[in-house]
Design a protein around this motif. Sequence first.
Motif, PDB file in Angstrom:
ATOM      1  N   GLU A 153      34.208 -72.582 -42.445  1.00  0.00           N
ATOM      2  CA  GLU A 153      33.080 -72.306 -43.341  1.00  0.00           C
ATOM      3  C   GLU A 153      31.823 -71.963 -42.568  1.00  0.00           C
ATOM      4  O   GLU A 153      31.058 -71.086 -42.957  1.00  0.00           O
ATOM      5  CB  GLU A 153      32.848 -73.506 -44.251  1.00  0.00           C
ATOM      6  CG  GLU A 153      33.874 -73.576 -45.371  1.00  0.00           C
ATOM      7  CD  GLU A 153      33.664 -74.768 -46.264  1.00  0.00           C
ATOM      8  OE1 GLU A 153      33.059 -75.763 -45.798  1.00  0.00           O
ATOM      9  OE2 GLU A 153      34.090 -74.706 -47.425  1.00  0.00           O
ATOM     10  N   ARG A 166      32.206 -68.472 -41.518  1.00  0.00           N
ATOM     11  CA  ARG A 166      32.103 -67.555 -42.637  1.00  0.00           C
ATOM     12  C   ARG A 166      30.654 -67.406 -43.094  1.00  0.00           C
ATOM     13  O   ARG A 166      30.181 -66.323 -43.405  1.00  0.00           O
ATOM     14  CB  ARG A 166      32.963 -68.060 -43.792  1.00  0.00           C
ATOM     15  CG  ARG A 166      32.908 -67.166 -45.028  1.00  0.00           C
ATOM     16  CD  ARG A 166      33.554 -67.830 -46.212  1.00  0.00           C
ATOM     17  NE  ARG A 166      32.839 -69.048 -46.579  1.00  0.00           N
ATOM     18  CZ  ARG A 166      33.249 -69.916 -47.498  1.00  0.00           C
ATOM     19  NH1 ARG A 166      34.379 -69.703 -48.132  1.00  0.00           N
ATOM     20  NH2 ARG A 166      32.559 -71.004 -47.757  1.00  0.00           N
ATOM     21  N   ASP A 167      29.950 -68.552 -43.146  1.00  0.00           N
ATOM     22  CA  ASP A 167      28.611 -68.505 -43.720  1.00  0.00           C
ATOM     23  C   ASP A 167      27.538 -68.126 -42.729  1.00  0.00           C
ATOM     24  O   ASP A 167      26.535 -67.534 -43.087  1.00  0.00           O
ATOM     25  CB  ASP A 167      28.269 -69.874 -44.331  1.00  0.00           C
ATOM     26  CG  ASP A 167      29.259 -70.256 -45.416  1.00  0.00           C
ATOM     27  OD1 ASP A 167      29.473 -71.460 -45.626  1.00  0.00           O
ATOM     28  OD2 ASP A 167      29.834 -69.333 -46.031  1.00  0.00           O
ATOM     29  N   THR A 192      41.485 -66.980 -48.287  1.00  0.00           N
ATOM     30  CA  THR A 192      40.153 -66.988 -48.877  1.00  0.00           C
ATOM     31  C   THR A 192      39.752 -65.562 -49.224  1.00  0.00           C
ATOM     32  O   THR A 192      40.462 -64.606 -48.903  1.00  0.00           O
ATOM     33  CB  THR A 192      39.130 -67.584 -47.901  1.00  0.00           C
ATOM     34  OG1 THR A 192      39.075 -66.728 -46.741  1.00  0.00           O
ATOM     35  CG2 THR A 192      39.540 -68.975 -47.483  1.00  0.00           C
ATOM     36  N   GLU A 193      38.563 -65.437 -49.842  1.00  0.00           N
ATOM     37  CA  GLU A 193      38.188 -64.126 -50.368  1.00  0.00           C
ATOM     38  C   GLU A 193      37.987 -63.106 -49.267  1.00  0.00           C
ATOM     39  O   GLU A 193      38.072 -61.903 -49.505  1.00  0.00           O
ATOM     40  CB  GLU A 193      36.898 -64.240 -51.198  1.00  0.00           C
ATOM     41  CG  GLU A 193      35.623 -64.393 -50.393  1.00  0.00           C
ATOM     42  CD  GLU A 193      35.443 -65.796 -49.804  1.00  0.00           C
ATOM     43  OE1 GLU A 193      36.322 -66.653 -50.058  1.00  0.00           O
ATOM     44  OE2 GLU A 193      34.462 -66.028 -49.105  1.00  0.00           O
ATOM     45  N   GLU A 244      36.551 -64.028 -55.123  1.00  0.00           N
ATOM     46  CA  GLU A 244      35.167 -64.295 -54.759  1.00  0.00           C
ATOM     47  C   GLU A 244      35.087 -65.686 -54.182  1.00  0.00           C
ATOM     48  O   GLU A 244      36.020 -66.474 -54.319  1.00  0.00           O
ATOM     49  CB  GLU A 244      34.260 -64.200 -55.990  1.00  0.00           C
ATOM     50  CG  GLU A 244      33.861 -62.790 -56.339  1.00  0.00           C
ATOM     51  CD  GLU A 244      33.969 -62.564 -57.833  1.00  0.00           C
ATOM     52  OE1 GLU A 244      33.704 -63.541 -58.563  1.00  0.00           O
ATOM     53  OE2 GLU A 244      34.352 -61.465 -58.257  1.00  0.00           O
ATOM     54  N   GLN A 245      33.970 -65.981 -53.573  1.00  0.00           N
ATOM     55  CA  GLN A 245      33.882 -67.277 -52.918  1.00  0.00           C
ATOM     56  C   GLN A 245      34.085 -68.406 -53.915  1.00  0.00           C
ATOM     57  O   GLN A 245      34.652 -69.441 -53.592  1.00  0.00           O
ATOM     58  CB  GLN A 245      32.529 -67.424 -52.220  1.00  0.00           C
ATOM     59  CG  GLN A 245      32.539 -68.564 -51.240  1.00  0.00           C
ATOM     60  CD  GLN A 245      31.368 -68.500 -50.280  1.00  0.00           C
ATOM     61  OE1 GLN A 245      30.963 -67.419 -49.848  1.00  0.00           O
ATOM     62  NE2 GLN A 245      30.815 -69.639 -49.948  1.00  0.00           N
ATOM     63  N   THR A 291      37.458 -69.969 -54.327  1.00  0.00           N
ATOM     64  CA  THR A 291      38.011 -70.888 -53.343  1.00  0.00           C
ATOM     65  C   THR A 291      37.368 -72.258 -53.423  1.00  0.00           C
ATOM     66  O   THR A 291      37.601 -73.119 -52.589  1.00  0.00           O
ATOM     67  CB  THR A 291      37.812 -70.351 -51.912  1.00  0.00           C
ATOM     68  OG1 THR A 291      36.413 -70.241 -51.643  1.00  0.00           O
ATOM     69  CG2 THR A 291      38.454 -68.986 -51.778  1.00  0.00           C
ATOM     70  N   ARG A 292      36.554 -72.469 -54.437  1.00  0.00           N
ATOM     71  CA  ARG A 292      35.963 -73.788 -54.576  1.00  0.00           C
ATOM     72  C   ARG A 292      36.967 -74.698 -55.250  1.00  0.00           C
ATOM     73  O   ARG A 292      37.571 -74.311 -56.245  1.00  0.00           O
ATOM     74  CB  ARG A 292      34.690 -73.690 -55.435  1.00  0.00           C
ATOM     75  CG  ARG A 292      33.533 -74.473 -54.851  1.00  0.00           C
ATOM     76  CD  ARG A 292      32.420 -74.589 -55.861  1.00  0.00           C
ATOM     77  NE  ARG A 292      31.838 -73.293 -56.180  1.00  0.00           N
ATOM     78  CZ  ARG A 292      30.891 -72.709 -55.445  1.00  0.00           C
ATOM     79  NH1 ARG A 292      30.448 -73.305 -54.365  1.00  0.00           N
ATOM     80  NH2 ARG A 292      30.412 -71.546 -55.795  1.00  0.00           N
TER      81      ARG A 292
END
Lengths: 873, 114
Positions: free
Chosen positions: A156, A159-160, A194-195, A212-213, A216-217
Amino acid sequence: MRQGRRFLHKLRNLFQAGKAEADLEREVQSHLEMLSAHFRESGLTDDEARLAAKRAYGSVEFAKELQRDARSWIPIESLLQDLRFALRSLGRYPGFSAVAILTLALGIGANSAVFKVLDSILLRPLPYHRSNEIVQLNLELRSGGTNSTLNVPEFEFLRDHSKTFASVAGLRGSGTMLLKRHGAPNWIHGLRATEGVFGVLDVHPALGRGFEQDDTRPGSPQVAVLSDALWRSTFGADPGAIGQQIELNDSTYTVVGVMPRDFRFVGSPADIIIALPLSNGIVDTGLNTQVIARLKPGVTMAQAQANVDGEFAALRSEGRSPSSQRGIRLESYQTWLAGDLRTSVLVLFAAVSFLLLIACANVASLLMARATSRQREVAIRLAIGCGRAHLIQQFVMESFALALGGTIAGVIAAGMTLRVLLPSIPWNVSAIGLGGVDARMVWFTLGLTLVTTFLFGIASYWQVSKLSPSVFLKGGVQQAGQQRARRLLVMGEVAVAAMLLVNAGLLIETLYRLHQQRLGFEPEHVVTMTTVFEQKQNVLEFEKEALRRIQAIPGVSSAALTSGLPLSGPDNLPTQQEGRPEHSIGGMEYRAVSPDYFRTMKIPLLRGRAFQQGDNGSAVPVAIVSESVARAWWGSENPLGGRVVVGQYQGRAFPEVLERPRQIVGVVADVKNLAMDEADPATVYVPAEQLPRSQTSAAWVVRTEADVPLGAELRKAVLTVRPDQRILEIEPMTEIVARSIARPAFNASLMAVFGGLALLLTGIGIYGLLSFQVERRRREVAVRIALGAKRLAVISMVVKETLVLMLMGIAAGSVGAFVLGRLLASFLGELWMSEPFVYFGVAGILLFVGLIASYLPARRASGIDPVRSLRYD
Amino acid sequence: MSGRDKSRGDVLQGTLDLIILRVLGTMGPQHAYGIAARVQQVSGDSVLLKQGSLYPGLVRLEQEGWIVGEWKKTENQRDAKYYKLTRAGTKALAAESERWRRSAGLIEKLLEEN
């Protein structure tokens, strides 16, 4: 227009030279006849008239030459004629030609097939847009080595916050899943991602949307994207499939998109892509997520690596990584995919190159032998005025004819090889996209054949034609230089064959050991079954009851449960020895097992005890560790009574997975829990009843006395207790093991095939060479016999000399094999034992071949009446 | 006829071809022996033309399609290949003759200049 007309005529005459020639001859004869008639009329006798006619006519050959000049293109016609001649003369020695062509076919054909495999795996780019930008992110572990998976917080963060990548995707294959939708359920392959996966691969759904993100939540509705094939088969290509629901392994998913028709995922077969629900939950702090990314355009790998190193350092300083490993290493995704595939393929390529060398040596010796046997013919032709250039041209044509034949045979052989090879390749062929024979391969084969044939053919004839003709006309003396060359050839061939065979033998031996020793458990007579559970179900009671029933099945000697079978993938958690933060492992394999597990799998118990019925939820938490853990953390001291804490790492606790400290009650042998060619991982076993969270799946292992088909019984036992229980797979443990060693097994068997071919080719080559050598010495043999030598003595003389030659070759080859083995060992990282047994075995086989190869021709040579031999020369 | 290369070697070639065409034109179908004999006769034995030299010309003319060859029996029942002019050959003969006269005339004039 007129030029064209003449051109056509010339072309026709080129190919119908025979007819044109015959016509010419006829015309010449007719003129000569008329001339002699004329002279006869003038009063000369028949003979005088004929002579006069010839004189008056002039040179017949010259006239013919003039005509030939005009009727077609001389140089080409000459070439064609030579080609025809070459074919004819090759045909006169069918044995030689057949052997040469066969040798070329085997050596070069097989080579081009493997070349094609190599080419497809390593050289061709992945079927994605600018696939060289796709990278695999590996984790550099503190304990050394790298891991191909990261944990979720690391993913994460990348990714972020990472500026290095255009997109980042997390992957987690899910293997086979059960798809249910109106009608018969079927098993499909799914990929959890993931997206970012669509961005990384730069392939987007043809219908609907990607992820979309939000998808994956954890807790979001689960969505999936279908492959084109799956869409067609399940929804009949209905565009209204978007928004519909499907059932996968008991969960409901909404279809949000369909991939384009030509899409395929190279990492593993993927009929469906499911949005991977990321959470910092239990499953996700372990190193369970594969991360791939696409570099920003124009960014090199080195730059990206530097960037990532910086970002990762920041991550560490923020203390946000639960596994403060050394760092992240980027690797081209294509290279990573090839992985140990690459070494396998390179090893194969090396082996096949050796085979090619042997084949070339064979062809070389064949051609040399043939050239030598035509020394007299060459000498005579040179003597009567054939230009050396023209002679060479003829031999070039012969070589060319051979090469052509060899190429055709080689391409056919390559096609056959591929057809046999492809289905048995144990790795993911879909990633390779191999077809059959293609243009590149044909070119490669052609090029190789031409090079070998021409090189050796020309070389030998050049040598032959250089020699003074008078020498041969006088008696056929053999040049010492050629003798040496032939000796070297024999030795060389034997050496290379020895190398190949020794390495093949070692590889097979290694495989055997791999197969036999290092499992840590006994897979024979063990049947496995995997089941999945809903999140909220209470499984303990079900498991206990089902186990009871299974154990009651006749033929079953013991049965147990585990959270994960050996060789079936990682399932790890951070673990630390209580009170010793330095004794920590970021991803220790974690298995929840029933009491009979070790007994069923026949995993040796080294210290203490196995789990018992009393180790349940209300008792003291206990654990059993693998011996590598015991050794690493307690050394020679007794680990029993010591404690480990799952969910603790270097003094830090991870709340979602933190467990109460567990007391060690036993130590078991190391087991290959991960993969055959990986080291035995550190493992901690806990009683299934003391598992602090609900299971999502369980694997059952059942040992029987003999191989009894248990499938139906197992199913019945389970379904009786819980009729709607989902059973995924029932297969023998041996099959899981076999799958795991499929790759080294394939390598070994392929090497064995190459070794066998090498032996065959070498045998043929040596036989041919020696046959020829002995033929040359026929005179010597004949003289000896005429002088009273016993036939046996003569034969043994020849045989002995050959064996000496072969021994030298074997010695050279063995040294080479040893060196090669060392090189490969460091390259492959496998344990290459230097087994004397293999060396001696190979030496024995080759000597035996040499024996036969020299005995037979020697016997034949000495069997001929010596007088005939002496006279025949 | 245009497009024919008139280099030095080809002058001889051209001469030969013209000779053959002419002979065939006047004598009708003839075999190579007969053509050579005729030339010898006309030149008054000053030109000794070997049959062999005729072959290239015959091949060329045949390839051009101006003559065509056919195996027949002579009066003495011998085998011989008879060549005869085709219609295109007749035309070619006229054209080549014209060209020859022109170039011969030009050369003649140049040689006369003193």
